[in-house]
Motif scaffolding. Sequence first.
Motif: not given
Ligand code: ATP
Length: 470
Positions: A238, A247-248, A393-394, A441, A444
């Motif tokens: 991302r 976030h990574l 959120e995980i 994730g 997470r």
């Molecule tokens: P957040 O709201 O925490 O940025 P998201 O709602 O954009 O996350 P999802 O698209 O639902 O994330 O992705 C599913 C899972 O992937 C998340 O619940 C999280 O555990 C993980 N995740 C999402 N974005 C990242 C990121 N940039 N780095 C690390 N883990 C991530």
Amino acid sequence: MALTRIVEILKSGQPGQLLEVAGWVRTRRDSKQGFSFIELNDGSCMANLQIVVGVEVPGAAENIKHVTTGASVRIAGELKESPGKGQRVELAAQSLAIVGTADAEAYPLQKKRHSFEFLREIAHLRPRTNTFGAIARVRNEVCASIHRFFQSRGFIYVQTPIITTSDCEGAGAMFQVTTLDLAKLPTPSAAAPGGPREIDYANDFFGKRASLTVSGQLEAEIFATSLGCCYTFGPTFRAENSNTTRHLAEFWMIEPEMPFYELDDNMQLAEDFIRTLVRDVLEHCSEDVAFFNERIEPTVLSNLQNITQSEFVRLPYTEAIDILTKSGQTFEFPVAWGRDLQSEHERYLTEQHFKRPVILFDYPRTIKPFYMRCNDDGKTVRAMDVLVPRVGEIIGGSQREERLDMLVERLKECHLDPKDYWWYLDLRRYGTVPHSGFGLGLERVMLLITGMANIRDVIPFPRTPKNAEF
Ligand code: ATP
Ligand code: MN
């Protein structure tokens, strides 16, 4: 002689055994009587093996000075009961070979505490520290546990593509993949002289605009609606420029997808999944978890035990908004129905209000992607997020929209062209079934289990804005 791993020696080594070890020197201490004590670590566990090198060891007199912190050595000898405190057995050396020296003055890992910020700059050496060794072992256990969990339930492991040409779910900004020479792009179109260049992707490698995947879900759905329950486990990208501690730009995501699962089944699977991962780590990495609890975050152990024992709260989004507005807390970001929750809100719910993991579900459709199943109220979709203390959120997941007409309507509502989703729509055209899935994730979960505060420290080589060294 085959090498013996230090973890085995400390667990079950018996006095009298002859064996050979190899690893990296943590410290050396010389006694006045001419003995030297070496603390050796080979990465197999947190603890070091104490090795006693006497003057009688051939070559010891001139070699021992090369046994400095960071040097690599091979040592054979006899296991003895240790008279000293702190260890059951020690190795009485009979031979000592220096494999690779390490200049004691220059070696960046001195025997003191280094900040995590500093250690990030030497990511090639940080796995040699106690903390990063423990993180690597726990991460390995979590990965093994993930596969065991799904394999034992008959899920199929599917590899979804890393390069994709569909901006699948708008989950986040995507990294573009191209072989076009950015220095020599095709001439700007005549239509927009001086304006933004119109790039003709027909000339690009894949013949259209391509990116790194933000999720394997849409492809996983193909297999779920053919083979039954399946899961993906792979790198995810991302390009959001969010410099947060959670976030990574490159992370690892596990995405199970299950046909004939409705949202309740999905929530149950997610809960069982998290609990199993936590249990496995507590059982198989107890020494490392004890270290995290003692040295990193004093709430880790109680938090993990709490997760294995208590049921997760299941709460509709609408009720969560109610709790948050009545909480009397001052939040940085406002709370209102229709807005996404920020991590401060998520953490309030799990840490203060419920004091255990919470699964929120039925979110407003306006803040969730097109593929989530619409509820009959016309306002919410069958989304679910699993929130845990300290991390927020995980897991994000949902029941998917299996009705063709509704899905087309939602695509349009989200300003997406149904034509671009022709194969995804085909899954609804031919033998559609209710189905559900979620994304976890990996990093997470690692934050949850280790108590580390920054996501950059729970992945071997973090990628974040302006940072991709190593
Ligand atoms: P957040 O709201 O925490 O940025 P998201 O709602 O954009 O996350 P999802 O698209 O639902 O994330 O992705 C599913 C899972 O992937 C998340 O619940 C999280 O555990 C993980 N995740 C999402 N974005 C990242 C990121 N940039 N780095 C690390 N883990 C991530
Ligand atoms: Mn999410």
